[in-house]
Structures are given as C-alpha cells and as structure tokens.
Design a protein around this motif. Structure first.
Motif, mmCIF file in Angstrom:
data_model
loop_
_atom_site.group_PDB
_atom_site.id
_atom_site.type_symbol
_atom_site.label_atom_id
_atom_site.label_comp_id
_atom_site.label_asym_id
_atom_site.label_seq_id
_atom_site.Cartn_x
_atom_site.Cartn_y
_atom_site.Cartn_z
ATOM 1 N N ALA A 95 0.977 -1.070 -0.073
ATOM 2 C CA ALA A 95 -0.014 0.039 -0.118
ATOM 3 C C ALA A 95 0.827 1.274 0.107
ATOM 4 C CB ALA A 95 -0.923 -0.034 1.272
ATOM 5 N N CYS A 96 1.720 1.173 0.775
ATOM 6 C CA CYS A 96 2.570 2.452 1.097
ATOM 7 C C CYS A 96 3.923 2.891 -0.193
ATOM 8 C CB CYS A 96 3.702 2.437 2.108
ATOM 9 S SG CYS A 96 2.365 2.596 3.700
ATOM 10 N N CYS A 97 4.270 1.528 -0.787
ATOM 11 C CA CYS A 97 5.255 1.723 -1.876
ATOM 12 C C CYS A 97 4.537 1.550 -3.074
ATOM 13 C CB CYS A 97 6.069 0.629 -1.551
ATOM 14 S SG CYS A 97 7.255 0.939 0.102
ATOM 15 N N VAL A 98 3.374 0.954 -3.301
ATOM 16 C CA VAL A 98 2.770 0.948 -4.789
ATOM 17 C C VAL A 98 1.680 1.504 -4.982
ATOM 18 C CG1 VAL A 98 2.154 -0.519 -6.570
ATOM 19 C CG2 VAL A 98 4.251 -1.426 -5.139
ATOM 20 N N GLU A 99 0.626 1.213 -4.162
ATOM 21 C CA GLU A 99 -0.951 1.605 -4.454
ATOM 22 C C GLU A 99 -1.101 3.002 -4.182
ATOM 23 O OE1 GLU A 99 -2.982 -2.750 -3.714
ATOM 24 O OE2 GLU A 99 -2.327 -1.602 -2.298
ATOM 25 N N LEU A 100 -0.907 3.439 -3.186
ATOM 26 C CA LEU A 100 -1.052 4.821 -2.698
ATOM 27 C C LEU A 100 -0.280 5.978 -3.539
ATOM 28 C CD1 LEU A 100 -1.779 4.406 1.181
ATOM 29 C CD2 LEU A 100 -3.293 4.641 -0.675
#
Length: 134
Positions: free
Chosen positions: A104-109
């Motif tokens: 979540a923190c490194c790709v999606e957001l």
C-alpha cells in the motif's frame, strides 16, 4: 494553518515520463490477475480488472488531453486506495499485514497520487498554484 489558492504561484508539474505510468501499471497488473484467477480469488480479480480498465481509460484520456482525465484519475485513485485498504483489512496476522502495508505505502497509494496529479494536469487553464501559509 490557512490555505490560499494563488493563480500565479508555481505548481509542481510531473515530468513527461510519468504520462506512461498508467499504461505500465495496467500491464503490470496482468500477471497478478493470472495468479488470482488461477487461485479462484474472484472478488480480487474483479477489483483488479476494474483497476486495469480504469488505468487504461486514464491513459487514453491523457493521450487525448481530455478534461475527463481528471475524473478518470480520481476513479483510479479511489480504486487503488480502496484496494490498499481492503488488502490491509483482509490480511492475516504477521507477515501478511506487513506485506499489505508495504504494498500500500510503496505501490498503490503513490500510484493513486500520481494518477490524481496526471488527471489534474490534463485540464486546460486549471488553477496551478496552492500556497500554504502558517
């Protein structure tokens, strides 16, 4: 803290190479979609297919310089943020939660933020400057 919109203020503009990011992200989803389909993870396949379609739609609208790219960017960001939240909420304890948080923190957001900025930049004559005064 006050926020003021100043029409003449310089704004951050993404480099040109970021225009290809929605298309690359969409095609990067394909192997993961195959893994999910083989494992019969139907709800996740549906969500990722919606992300795939939204990313390709955003790419097409950006190439046309359509003002509708703002809405497509918002839809992609919403889908990606929802996916990140669902991944974290549904992850098992231990390493699964850690993997969901890292994804979540490194790709999606970050991808969601880039898609929002790309959509905003597609609008001709948009307000370009936001100044935050404390």
């Amino acid at each position: 803290m006050n926020t003021a919109v100043v029409p003449g203020a310089p704004a951050y503009v993404l480099p040109e190479r970021f225009q290809r990011l929605p298309r690359l992200a969409a095609f990067g989803l394909l192997p993961w979609l195959m893994v999910l389909a083989v494992n019969h993870e139907t709800p996740w396949v549906v969500l990722d297919l919606a992300e795939f379609a939204a990313l390709l739609s955003l790419d097409a609208l950006l190439r046309r310089r359509s003002p509708a790219a703002l809405w497509a960017g918002a839809v992609v960001a919403l889908l990606l943020a929802g996916d990140a939240l669902a991944d974290i909420a549904c992850a098992g304890p231990g390493h699964a939660v850690l993997a969901a948080l890292v994804m979540a923190c490194c790709v999606e957001l970050p991808l969601a933020a880039v898609c929002l900025l790309l959509g905003r930049e597609a609008i001709p004559g948009a307000v370009r400057g936001v100044v935050i005064r404390g």
